[in-house]
Write an enzyme that holds these catalytic residues in place. Structure first.
Site, PDB file in Angstrom:
ATOM      1  N   GLY A  86       0.818  -1.204   0.000  1.00 60.66           N
ATOM      2  CA  GLY A  86       0.000   0.000   0.000  1.00 60.66           C
ATOM      3  C   GLY A  86       0.855   1.259   0.000  1.00 60.66           C
ATOM      4  O   GLY A  86       0.472   2.275  -0.589  1.00 60.66           O
ATOM      5  N   SER A  87       2.008   1.194   0.653  1.00 61.94           N
ATOM      6  CA  SER A  87       2.913   2.342   0.646  1.00 61.94           C
ATOM      7  C   SER A  87       3.416   2.622  -0.763  1.00 61.94           C
ATOM      8  O   SER A  87       3.504   3.777  -1.192  1.00 61.94           O
ATOM      9  CB  SER A  87       4.099   2.083   1.581  1.00 61.94           C
ATOM     10  OG  SER A  87       3.663   1.878   2.910  1.00 61.94           O
ATOM     11  N   ASP A 194      -7.336   1.894   4.116  1.00 64.52           N
ATOM     12  CA  ASP A 194      -8.084   1.436   5.294  1.00 64.52           C
ATOM     13  C   ASP A 194      -9.582   1.395   5.040  1.00 64.52           C
ATOM     14  O   ASP A 194     -10.364   1.305   5.994  1.00 64.52           O
ATOM     15  CB  ASP A 194      -7.813   2.355   6.494  1.00 64.52           C
ATOM     16  CG  ASP A 194      -6.393   2.268   6.995  1.00 64.52           C
ATOM     17  OD1 ASP A 194      -5.737   1.254   6.709  1.00 64.52           O
ATOM     18  OD2 ASP A 194      -5.936   3.200   7.673  1.00 64.52           O
ATOM     19  N   SER A 219      -4.216  -1.241   0.207  1.00 70.06           N
ATOM     20  CA  SER A 219      -3.153  -2.037   0.819  1.00 70.06           C
ATOM     21  C   SER A 219      -3.700  -3.423   1.129  1.00 70.06           C
ATOM     22  O   SER A 219      -4.846  -3.569   1.553  1.00 70.06           O
ATOM     23  CB  SER A 219      -2.666  -1.386   2.113  1.00 70.06           C
ATOM     24  OG  SER A 219      -1.764  -2.244   2.790  1.00 70.06           O
ATOM     25  N   HIS A 224      -5.375  -5.620   6.824  1.00 72.53           N
ATOM     26  CA  HIS A 224      -6.328  -4.826   6.041  1.00 72.53           C
ATOM     27  C   HIS A 224      -7.560  -5.633   5.643  1.00 72.53           C
ATOM     28  O   HIS A 224      -7.723  -6.789   6.023  1.00 72.53           O
ATOM     29  CB  HIS A 224      -5.617  -4.204   4.851  1.00 72.53           C
ATOM     30  CG  HIS A 224      -4.744  -3.056   5.235  1.00 72.53           C
ATOM     31  ND1 HIS A 224      -5.193  -1.753   5.285  1.00 72.53           N
ATOM     32  CD2 HIS A 224      -3.450  -3.018   5.651  1.00 72.53           C
ATOM     33  CE1 HIS A 224      -4.210  -0.960   5.689  1.00 72.53           C
ATOM     34  NE2 HIS A 224      -3.142  -1.702   5.919  1.00 72.53           N
ATOM     35  N   ASN A 292      10.913  -0.679  -9.583  1.00 71.88           N
ATOM     36  CA  ASN A 292      10.282  -1.978  -9.779  1.00 71.88           C
ATOM     37  C   ASN A 292       9.433  -2.224  -8.543  1.00 71.88           C
ATOM     38  O   ASN A 292       9.944  -2.614  -7.495  1.00 71.88           O
ATOM     39  CB  ASN A 292      11.315  -3.085  -9.953  1.00 71.88           C
ATOM     40  CG  ASN A 292      10.661  -4.451 -10.109  1.00 71.88           C
ATOM     41  OD1 ASN A 292       9.435  -4.558 -10.226  1.00 71.88           O
ATOM     42  ND2 ASN A 292      11.455  -5.508 -10.099  1.00 71.88           N
TER      43      ASN A 292
END
Length: 442
Positions: A86-87, A194, A219, A224, A292
């Site tokens: 998710g980041s 979220d 994410s 999650h 990547n």
């Protein structure tokens, strides 16, 4: 035995193994550990994972394509890109806005992006790391989302975008934020990490969150709404943004060939790109400074099985939230209880409680934790107070606060939350509620 027969035998054993050794624990006794979140899965995820391993296609492959199609269909969007977290999804969503392909609308270093400090740092980190300026506005209780009355005051001539998360599954006021962005030609990035499965009614039509803005992110980390261990996604209806996201995800290359594919466009050796020689191999032409950030097909295989369960996960989260709120309805004297944003149908990630004056959060949280229930803060509380901001605070540069962050500070000092994930039974939810009451009254 043929390969297909052997594979079938292996998968049958995997199913038997999963059902015997990975079945959820039955029964509950007060004091048993109740995490705020956990994986919910069965034999389907394990069979998919092993089948992918047997194929030994270790990078993105057919499971990735199936997952991207499936998530896009669930959300009702045209384009979806699977990534490794998710980041990374947030990084790509923001970096897409910096592409030269966007012309005058591209975010450049020194431009401003409106966001909030009461949340998770990776909503903000890409802005700072690129050299843009996050402009923090306060939030409201009891929705814990951006105070939309502050947006106009936060805007400047350098404002290019708004990038905000839906707090613990509760959508922010999308009608107001979208209208603000449209009025000033600003990009809107919805951090939906979220809130997967949350819905919002805009102009009489119900949409999934993450699909109303220009780009949405998810994410799939284990806590999650669904998981593939590590993983994330970026989705959009904008074909150009999708093209940019894919380029940035795949090393920054210009080529759109899938892994193992050559010359999809039919012009691999006859193009003129940049100042390269005419006909330079298009597979090695780079239109962005990229990364990547792809996920593997093993992760996607788990995600494909999880995606089939997602609607039931969302319903159970809503059920658990409603049951917990009803059980704590008589605790308004001690806590501010969470409320859904108007026009929202939330897919709750957690149940937020803010202690009222005279209630010691540390004492309450310690009691709850000692009775086996895991708690969490609202992530950073106030991100600008953290050590990562020390240098910027000292210099007074790199970020801006529009007005005050009084409510954000209140959350930092007085708020915590409990889990509502699908693995929690009614018995467990009732125990959680009673423990909260005992923490106050005991």
């Amino acid at each position: 035995m043929t390969e297909q027969e052997m594979r079938g035998e292996i998968l049958a054993l995997v199913r038997a193994y999963a059902e015997k050794y990975h079945a959820p624990k039955e029964g509950f006794a007060p004091g048993d550990r109740l995490p705020y979140a956990a994986r919910v899965y069965d034999h389907e995820e394990m069979e998919n994972l092993v089948e992918s391993a047997l194929e030994f296609w270790l990078t993105a492959g057919h499971y990735t394509e199936e997952f991207e199609r499936g998530l896009a269909a669930f959300l009702g969007v045209k384009h979806c890109s699977l990534v490794n977290s998710g980041s990374s999804a947030n990084l790509l969503a923001f970096m897409a806005l910096t592409s030269p392909l966007l012309g005058e609308r591209a975010v450049r270093r020194g431009d401003e992006v409106i966001t909030v400090a009461a949340g998770f740092p990776t909503t903000v980190a890409p802005i700072i790391l690129y050299g843009a300026v996050p402009v923090f506005v306060d939030v409201t209780l009891p929705t814990y989302n951006v105070d939309v009355s502050l947006l106009e005051g936060a805007r400047s001539e350098r404002t290019k975008a708004v990038m905000i998360a839906h707090t613990l599954g509760n959508p922010f006021d999308l009608a107001a934020v979208k209208a603000f962005c449209d009025a000033h030609n600003l990009w809107l990035v919805e951090d939906n990490c979220d809130a997967l499965g949350s819905q919002y009614t805009l102009h009489g039509t119900e949409h999934y969150t993450g699909t109303i803005g220009d780009i949405g992110t998810s994410s799939f980390y284990p806590p999650h709404h669904m998981t593939m261990g590590e993983g994330g996604a970026v989705y959009t209806n904008n074909a150009l943004l999708h093209r940019i996201v894919r380029s940035l995800r795949d090393w920054g290359r210009d080529c759109i060939c899938a892994s193992g594919q050559d010359n999809f466009c039919g012009h691999r050796f006859d193009r003129q790109d940049g100042e390269l020689p005419l006909g330079y191999d298009h597979k090695y032409v780079y239109s962005h400074f990229g990364y990547n950030l792809k996920a593997t097909d093993l992760q996607a295989a788990v995600g494909v099985a999880q995606l089939r369960k997602l609607p039931s996960f969302v319903e159970r989260r809503r059920h658990n939230f409603a049951r917990l709120r009803a059980a704590l309805a008589d605790m308004e004297e001690f806590f501010i209880l969470p409320e859904a944003t108007e026009h929202a149908h939330s897919s709750w990630f957690g149940f937020l409680l803010t202690c009222r004056k005279g209630i010691d959060r540390t004492k309450i949280v310690r009691y709850i934790e000692e009775h086996g229930i895991q708690t969490r803060m609202l992530f950073a509380g106030n991100l600008t107070k953290h050590p990562c901001f020390d240098e910027m605070r000292r210099s007074g540069e790199g970020y801006r606060i529009a007005g005050t962050l009084d409510v954000t500070d209140r959350i930092m000092n007085d708020t915590f939350w409990l889990g509502v994930y699908p693995g929690l039974t009614d018995e467990k939810i009732d125990y959680m509620a009673q423990t909260v009451k005992d923490a106050v009254r005991g």
